[in-house]
Design a protein around this motif. Structure first.
Motif, PDB file in Angstrom:
ATOM      1  N   ILE A  72       0.846  -1.189   0.000  1.00 21.46           N
ATOM      2  CA  ILE A  72       0.000   0.000   0.000  1.00 21.46           C
ATOM      3  C   ILE A  72       0.883   1.242   0.000  1.00 21.46           C
ATOM      4  CG2 ILE A  72      -1.972  -1.091   1.133  1.00 21.46           C
ATOM      5  CD1 ILE A  72      -1.130   0.185   3.745  1.00 21.46           C
ATOM      6  N   ILE A  73       0.325   2.330  -0.494  1.00 20.25           N
ATOM      7  CA  ILE A  73       0.994   3.627  -0.480  1.00 20.25           C
ATOM      8  C   ILE A  73       0.118   4.570   0.340  1.00 20.25           C
ATOM      9  CG2 ILE A  73       1.779   5.600  -1.839  1.00 20.25           C
ATOM     10  CD1 ILE A  73       2.069   3.642  -4.221  1.00 20.25           C
ATOM     11  N   ILE A  74       0.728   5.207   1.323  1.00 25.91           N
ATOM     12  CA  ILE A  74       0.013   6.190   2.139  1.00 25.91           C
ATOM     13  C   ILE A  74       0.605   7.552   1.815  1.00 25.91           C
ATOM     14  CG2 ILE A  74      -0.542   6.966   4.466  1.00 25.91           C
ATOM     15  CD1 ILE A  74      -0.408   4.036   5.340  1.00 25.91           C
ATOM     16  N   ASP A  75      -0.216   8.400   1.217  1.00 26.41           N
ATOM     17  CA  ASP A  75       0.226   9.733   0.806  1.00 26.41           C
ATOM     18  C   ASP A  75      -0.089  10.725   1.927  1.00 26.41           C
ATOM     19  OD1 ASP A  75       0.801  12.135  -0.386  1.00 26.41           O
ATOM     20  OD2 ASP A  75      -0.316  11.728  -2.231  1.00 26.41           O
ATOM     21  N   LEU A  76       0.965  11.136   2.641  1.00 30.35           N
ATOM     22  CA  LEU A  76       0.793  12.065   3.752  1.00 30.35           C
ATOM     23  C   LEU A  76       1.210  13.487   3.397  1.00 30.35           C
ATOM     24  CD1 LEU A  76       2.116   9.774   6.640  1.00 30.35           C
ATOM     25  CD2 LEU A  76      -0.261  10.397   6.144  1.00 30.35           C
ATOM     26  N   ARG A  77       1.456  13.734   2.111  1.00 29.68           N
ATOM     27  CA  ARG A  77       1.801  15.102   1.712  1.00 29.68           C
ATOM     28  C   ARG A  77       0.598  15.993   2.000  1.00 29.68           C
ATOM     29  NH1 ARG A  77       3.352  13.842  -4.328  1.00 29.68           N
ATOM     30  NH2 ARG A  77       1.460  12.649  -4.002  1.00 29.68           N
ATOM     31  N   GLY A  78       0.851  17.106   2.604  1.00 27.92           N
ATOM     32  CA  GLY A  78      -0.239  18.021   2.933  1.00 27.92           C
ATOM     33  C   GLY A  78      -0.890  17.729   4.276  1.00 27.92           C
ATOM     34  N   VAL A  79      -0.441  16.678   4.968  1.00 29.53           N
ATOM     35  CA  VAL A  79      -0.987  16.364   6.284  1.00 29.53           C
ATOM     36  C   VAL A  79      -0.033  16.923   7.335  1.00 29.53           C
ATOM     37  CG1 VAL A  79      -1.640  14.515   7.882  1.00 29.53           C
ATOM     38  CG2 VAL A  79      -2.088  14.257   5.430  1.00 29.53           C
ATOM     39  N   ASP A  80      -0.564  17.708   8.258  1.00 29.48           N
ATOM     40  CA  ASP A  80       0.246  18.292   9.322  1.00 29.48           C
ATOM     41  C   ASP A  80       0.371  17.290  10.461  1.00 29.48           C
ATOM     42  OD1 ASP A  80       1.508  19.789  11.237  1.00 29.48           O
ATOM     43  OD2 ASP A  80      -0.058  21.332  11.377  1.00 29.48           O
ATOM     44  N   LEU A  81       1.547  16.686  10.597  1.00 28.46           N
ATOM     45  CA  LEU A  81       1.784  15.677  11.629  1.00 28.46           C
ATOM     46  C   LEU A  81       2.358  16.275  12.911  1.00 28.46           C
ATOM     47  CD1 LEU A  81       3.370  12.895   9.369  1.00 28.46           C
ATOM     48  CD2 LEU A  81       1.009  13.046  10.178  1.00 28.46           C
ATOM     49  N   SER A  82       2.519  17.581  12.953  1.00 27.69           N
ATOM     50  CA  SER A  82       3.191  18.218  14.094  1.00 27.69           C
ATOM     51  C   SER A  82       2.453  18.016  15.416  1.00 27.69           C
ATOM     52  CB  SER A  82       3.398  19.710  13.832  1.00 27.69           C
ATOM     53  OG  SER A  82       2.152  20.372  13.724  1.00 27.69           O
ATOM     54  N   GLY A  83       1.161  17.831  15.381  1.00 31.42           N
ATOM     55  CA  GLY A  83       0.393  17.641  16.609  1.00 31.42           C
ATOM     56  C   GLY A  83       0.384  16.214  17.120  1.00 31.42           C
ATOM     57  N   LEU A  84       0.964  15.289  16.370  1.00 26.02           N
ATOM     58  CA  LEU A  84       0.995  13.885  16.750  1.00 26.02           C
ATOM     59  C   LEU A  84       2.054  13.668  17.835  1.00 26.02           C
ATOM     60  CD1 LEU A  84      -0.334  11.218  15.912  1.00 26.02           C
ATOM     61  CD2 LEU A  84       1.494  10.930  14.252  1.00 26.02           C
ATOM     62  N   THR A  85       1.630  13.173  18.999  1.00 26.83           N
ATOM     63  CA  THR A  85       2.559  13.008  20.127  1.00 26.83           C
ATOM     64  C   THR A  85       3.133  11.593  20.161  1.00 26.83           C
ATOM     65  OG1 THR A  85       0.888  12.242  21.699  1.00 26.83           O
ATOM     66  CG2 THR A  85       1.186  14.649  21.479  1.00 26.83           C
ATOM     67  N   ASP A  86       4.247  11.445  20.877  1.00 25.87           N
ATOM     68  CA  ASP A  86       4.855  10.132  21.050  1.00 25.87           C
ATOM     69  C   ASP A  86       3.887   9.162  21.723  1.00 25.87           C
ATOM     70  OD1 ASP A  86       7.052  11.348  19.973  1.00 25.87           O
ATOM     71  OD2 ASP A  86       8.346  11.080  21.726  1.00 25.87           O
ATOM     72  N   ALA A  87       3.166   9.637  22.716  1.00 25.88           N
ATOM     73  CA  ALA A  87       2.208   8.788  23.431  1.00 25.88           C
ATOM     74  C   ALA A  87       1.117   8.283  22.488  1.00 25.88           C
ATOM     75  CB  ALA A  87       1.587   9.553  24.595  1.00 25.88           C
ATOM     76  N   GLU A  88       0.644   9.137  21.588  1.00 29.71           N
ATOM     77  CA  GLU A  88      -0.377   8.713  20.619  1.00 29.71           C
ATOM     78  C   GLU A  88       0.183   7.661  19.659  1.00 29.71           C
ATOM     79  OE1 GLU A  88      -3.074  12.748  20.267  1.00 29.71           O
ATOM     80  OE2 GLU A  88      -1.179  12.658  19.170  1.00 29.71           O
ATOM     81  N   MET A  89       1.441   7.850  19.247  1.00 33.22           N
ATOM     82  CA  MET A  89       2.053   6.868  18.344  1.00 33.22           C
ATOM     83  C   MET A  89       2.218   5.520  19.043  1.00 33.22           C
ATOM     84  SD  MET A  89       4.860   8.943  16.134  1.00 33.22           S
ATOM     85  CE  MET A  89       5.246  10.370  17.127  1.00 33.22           C
ATOM     86  N   ARG A  90       2.636   5.534  20.302  1.00 33.96           N
ATOM     87  CA  ARG A  90       2.795   4.279  21.054  1.00 33.96           C
ATOM     88  C   ARG A  90       1.445   3.598  21.246  1.00 33.96           C
ATOM     89  NH1 ARG A  90       6.330   7.512  24.064  1.00 33.96           N
ATOM     90  NH2 ARG A  90       4.773   7.745  25.701  1.00 33.96           N
ATOM     91  N   ARG A  91       0.417   4.371  21.570  1.00 30.01           N
ATOM     92  CA  ARG A  91      -0.934   3.813  21.748  1.00 30.01           C
ATOM     93  C   ARG A  91      -1.424   3.171  20.459  1.00 30.01           C
ATOM     94  NH1 ARG A  91      -2.238   7.926  24.929  1.00 30.01           N
ATOM     95  NH2 ARG A  91      -3.002   9.212  23.254  1.00 30.01           N
ATOM     96  N   HIS A  92      -1.193   3.860  19.346  1.00 25.83           N
ATOM     97  CA  HIS A  92      -1.618   3.326  18.055  1.00 25.83           C
ATOM     98  C   HIS A  92      -0.880   2.022  17.740  1.00 25.83           C
ATOM     99  CE1 HIS A  92      -3.186   3.291  14.017  1.00 25.83           C
ATOM    100  NE2 HIS A  92      -1.961   3.204  13.540  1.00 25.83           N
ATOM    101  N   ALA A  93       0.433   1.974  18.013  1.00 26.22           N
ATOM    102  CA  ALA A  93       1.213   0.757  17.772  1.00 26.22           C
ATOM    103  C   ALA A  93       0.705  -0.387  18.646  1.00 26.22           C
ATOM    104  CB  ALA A  93       2.685   1.014  18.020  1.00 26.22           C
TER     105      ALA A  93
END
Length: 114
Positions: free
Chosen positions: A7-28
Motif C-alpha cells: 500500500i501507499i500512504i500519501d501524507l503530503r499536505g498532512v500536518d503531523l506536528s500535533g501527533l505526540t509520542d504517546a499517541e504513536m505508542r498507543r496506536h502501535a
C-alpha cells in the motif's frame, strides 16, 4: 478480496506536528492486536518534509517494537519516483501511470491536521 500486499500512504499536505509520542505508542499497541495479515504489509509513506519523515519513522519504530511491522517492509520518502520504483520492485505488475496518480493526489490534496 485478496489480502493487501503493498500500500501507499500519501501524507503530503498532512500536518503531523500535533501527533505526540504517546499517541504513536498507543496506536502501535492497538495495531499489535490486529491480525498480522492486515498490518504486516509492504507500505510506502509519501511525505512532504524532513519533519514528517521523522514523525513517520518514529511511529514505525514503535510499530516494530510492538512486533507489528518490519522496517524492511516500509519506505518513507519525499520523492514520488522513489516510491514508484520501490513499489515496482515489489509487484509483478505495477499499475501504469502510478507516478502520475501520485502527482495528481499531491496537486488535489488539502492540508489536514492530525
Amino acid at each position: 478480496m485478496p489480502p493487501l500486499k503493498t500500500i501507499i500512504i500519501d501524507l503530503r499536505g498532512v500536518d503531523l506536528s500535533g501527533l505526540t509520542d504517546a499517541e504513536m505508542r498507543r496506536h502501535a499497541m492497538f495495531k499489535s492486536t490486529v491480525d498480522k495479515s492486515i498490518t504486516n504489509v509492504n507500505c510506502a509513506y509519501l511525505v512532504d518534509s524532513v519533519e514528517a519523515q521523522a514523525k513517520v519513522r518514529l511511529a514505525l519504530v514503535y510499530s516494530a517494537l510492538s512486533d507489528v511491522t518490519s522496517e524492511a517492509k516500509t519506505l518513507v520518502s519525499e520523492r514520488p519516483y522513489e516510491v514508484e520504483s520501490w513499489v515496482s520492485g515489489l509487484m509483478p505488475e505495477t499499475p501504469s501511470g502510478l507516478l502520475d496518480q501520485l502527482e495528481a493526489l499531491k496537486d488535489g490534496s488539502t492540508r489536514k491536521q492530525v
